[in-house]
Scaffold this active site. Structure first.
Site, PDB file in Angstrom:
ATOM      1  N   SER A 194       0.827  -1.218   0.000  1.00  0.00           N
ATOM      2  CA  SER A 194       0.000   0.000   0.000  1.00  0.00           C
ATOM      3  C   SER A 194       0.857   1.262   0.000  1.00  0.00           C
ATOM      4  O   SER A 194       0.563   2.228  -0.721  1.00  0.00           O
ATOM      5  CB  SER A 194      -0.964   0.006   1.185  1.00  0.00           C
ATOM      6  OG  SER A 194      -0.281  -0.128   2.414  1.00  0.00           O
ATOM      7  N   HIS A 230      -1.935  -8.712   2.002  1.00  0.00           N
ATOM      8  CA  HIS A 230      -1.628  -7.442   2.662  1.00  0.00           C
ATOM      9  C   HIS A 230      -2.731  -7.137   3.671  1.00  0.00           C
ATOM     10  O   HIS A 230      -2.899  -7.864   4.639  1.00  0.00           O
ATOM     11  CB  HIS A 230      -1.465  -6.344   1.610  1.00  0.00           C
ATOM     12  CG  HIS A 230      -0.853  -5.077   2.112  1.00  0.00           C
ATOM     13  ND1 HIS A 230      -0.189  -4.973   3.312  1.00  0.00           N
ATOM     14  CD2 HIS A 230      -0.809  -3.826   1.576  1.00  0.00           C
ATOM     15  CE1 HIS A 230       0.243  -3.736   3.481  1.00  0.00           C
ATOM     16  NE2 HIS A 230      -0.136  -3.016   2.447  1.00  0.00           N
ATOM     17  N   HIS A 238       6.086 -12.549   8.908  1.00  0.00           N
ATOM     18  CA  HIS A 238       6.163 -11.199   8.356  1.00  0.00           C
ATOM     19  C   HIS A 238       7.343 -11.142   7.397  1.00  0.00           C
ATOM     20  O   HIS A 238       8.365 -11.793   7.609  1.00  0.00           O
ATOM     21  CB  HIS A 238       6.341 -10.161   9.474  1.00  0.00           C
ATOM     22  CG  HIS A 238       6.165  -8.751   9.013  1.00  0.00           C
ATOM     23  ND1 HIS A 238       7.191  -8.027   8.462  1.00  0.00           N
ATOM     24  CD2 HIS A 238       5.086  -7.930   9.009  1.00  0.00           C
ATOM     25  CE1 HIS A 238       6.746  -6.820   8.136  1.00  0.00           C
ATOM     26  NE2 HIS A 238       5.478  -6.735   8.454  1.00  0.00           N
ATOM     27  N   ARG A 249       3.250  -4.197  17.276  1.00  0.00           N
ATOM     28  CA  ARG A 249       1.843  -3.811  17.137  1.00  0.00           C
ATOM     29  C   ARG A 249       0.925  -4.877  17.734  1.00  0.00           C
ATOM     30  O   ARG A 249      -0.129  -4.555  18.286  1.00  0.00           O
ATOM     31  CB  ARG A 249       1.523  -3.563  15.656  1.00  0.00           C
ATOM     32  CG  ARG A 249       2.357  -2.450  15.034  1.00  0.00           C
ATOM     33  CD  ARG A 249       2.161  -2.366  13.526  1.00  0.00           C
ATOM     34  NE  ARG A 249       2.584  -3.595  12.858  1.00  0.00           N
ATOM     35  CZ  ARG A 249       2.400  -3.849  11.561  1.00  0.00           C
ATOM     36  NH1 ARG A 249       1.793  -2.944  10.794  1.00  0.00           N
ATOM     37  NH2 ARG A 249       2.811  -4.977  11.025  1.00  0.00           N
ATOM     38  N   ASP A 290      -1.984  -8.406  12.504  1.00  0.00           N
ATOM     39  CA  ASP A 290      -3.306  -8.931  12.164  1.00  0.00           C
ATOM     40  C   ASP A 290      -3.771 -10.032  13.112  1.00  0.00           C
ATOM     41  O   ASP A 290      -4.967 -10.342  13.168  1.00  0.00           O
ATOM     42  CB  ASP A 290      -3.291  -9.485  10.740  1.00  0.00           C
ATOM     43  CG  ASP A 290      -2.956  -8.419   9.713  1.00  0.00           C
ATOM     44  OD1 ASP A 290      -3.548  -7.333   9.782  1.00  0.00           O
ATOM     45  OD2 ASP A 290      -2.090  -8.671   8.848  1.00  0.00           O
TER      46      ASP A 290
END
Length: 441
Positions: A241, A271, A318, A327, A373
């Site tokens: 992105s 993504h 990742h 995160r 995620d």
């Protein structure tokens, strides 16, 4: 000119001089060597982009202008009575390169509120789509419809000095960031809440107002939105992105065209759509195992079954990180504080204790640890946002902060049209046989 815009211009002039000096004195210095495998496998790990807003270290995680996520949660200004950082403060930090004051953030919140009006034709464009369209399809259509408001596109069509490109990009950036929560909330209410819309509340900060327009007044959810918008905002420039937004912007496309392109990349399963895949996987596991909180042995068996079917365990691994994603850790800390007894959260934690060991034993996985995620869906479900197809739109609203701040810097530094060299497989075969040489051009 607003004081934030003036401060950005001063910072840009200063860094622009440093870049000019770097190019003059070190422009021919090699950054990297490229292998045949990298050329075929997504240019993985090739250092070939400059993104000022954040930097990703494989072992340390993401840093925004040098600050880690724990440091952001400590130092960025917060809403009255809140404990999570305000996204407006992170945008200021990425844009200016300095921690904002309370007054800086209040000013930016006010500016975004004044710029948040969305023209009716944007809603009309969304309404023209069938209700079964994916929320990300609606989102990118809405952004494209907003492009009629681009001050950069209008000024460029009328003729302007290239030295002023940055100024119009700045205006487009603030306008787009201001309007995205309204657009995203409209899509959510149209698709999932019988077209019953909620007007914005100008007294709320950017993220809290987004939560309000979605229809969630719980203070815990507003805090979650502030954290969510901060930790998803940027991840250096090489992800799909961010890179796509930069690439399209390098053609002098305006913020709307560039961001829409980036969002089409974010919508991909590899993504931003991954957060949707994670929660589907967890819910499928719980259903197959009979409900409740499964044991670690049951989870391990389901993980092995997933792998045996040739599938990946979503939310784990990742492209760059080689440790637990900070995160993920930030969301885990939020959950421990606000919803430690939630069943789905407890499953996420049990999966975290189980999956890395299994993946590590395979000997093929460089990073068996969870990414961002792996946790977000459980938090959203706790507060009632169960429509997981919409999760990527939340990601997109957040990601606007980083990629649009970067676009401002692209314009301010006058970065060039991106045009890497490509070759054919026939050329590659001749190259490895020593029949042709790589060109330096």
């Amino acid at each position: 000119m607003s004081y934030i815009k003036e401060k950005f211009k001063a910072k840009a002039d200063e860094l622009g001089a440093e870049v000019k000096d770097l190019l003059k004195n070190h422009g021919t210095k090699k950054l990297d060597d490229v292998t045949v495998a990298q050329a075929y496998q997504g240019m993985r790990g090739i250092t070939g982009l400059v993104t000022e807003t954040s930097l990703l270290d494989a072992n340390e995680g993401i840093r925004f202008r040098g600050y880690s996520i724990p440091e952001l949660r400590e130092h960025l200004p917060k809403a009255p009575g809140g404990a999570e950082p305000l996204p407006e403060g992170l945008f200021y930090l990425m844009l200016i390169g300095e921690l904002p004051t309370e007054a800086d953030v209040q000013n930016l919140s006010s500016v975004l509120g004044r710029r948040s009006h969305v023209p009716n034709h944007v809603f009309d464009a969304v309404n023209a789509l069938p209700l079964n369209a994916h929320p990300m399809t609606m989102f990118t259509v809405a952004v494209m419809a907003l492009q009629t408001e681009s001050v950069f596109a209008k000024a460029y069509a009328e003729g302007m000095n290239k030295k002023d490109y940055w100024s119009y990009m700045y205006e487009d950036t603030l306008n787009l960031i201001a309007r995205l929560p309204r657009v995203a909330a409209y899509i959510y209410r149209r698709k999932y809440k019988n077209d019953q819309h909620i007007q914005p509340d100008g007294m709320l900060d950017w993220a809290a107002n987004f939560a309000h327009m979605l229809g969630y007044e719980d203070e815990g959810f507003k805090e979650l939105m502030r954290l969510y918008m901060v930790i998803h905002a940027d991840h250096e420039g090489g992800n799909v992105s961010a890179h796509t937004t930069h690439l399209v912007g390098s053609a002098l496309s305006d913020a709307y065209l560039s961001f829409a392109a980036g969002m089409n990349g974010l919508a991909g399963p590899l993504h931003g759509l991954a957060n949707q895949e994670v929660i589907k996987w967890i819910l499928d596991m719980r259903e197959e195992l009979g409900g409740g909180v499964p044991s670690k042995e049951q989870i391990a068996a389901f993980v092995k079954k997933t792998l045996a079917e040739g599938k990946v365990v979503p939310g784990y691994g990742h492209a760059v990180l080689r440790k637990t994603d900070p995160r993920f850790t930030a969301q885990q800390e939020f959950a421990k504080k606000h919803l430690a007894n939630d069943e789905l959260v407890q499953i996420v934690w049990s999966v975290y204790e189980t999956v890395p060991g299994i993946l590590g034993d395979l000997g093929k996985v460089k990073n068996p640890w969870p990414n961002v995620d792996a946790h977000s869906g459980a938090l959203l479900l706790h507060y009632g946002l169960k429509e997981y197809e919409f999760y990527t739109v939340l990601f997109g609203v957040s990601r606007a902060l980083g990629v649009l701040a970067s676009l401002c810097w692209d314009r301010a530094l006058g970065l060039s049209l991106e045009r890497p060299k490509s070759v054919t497989t026939e050329w590659m075969k001749q190259f490895v046989e020593g029949k042709v040489e790589a060109s330096a051009d």
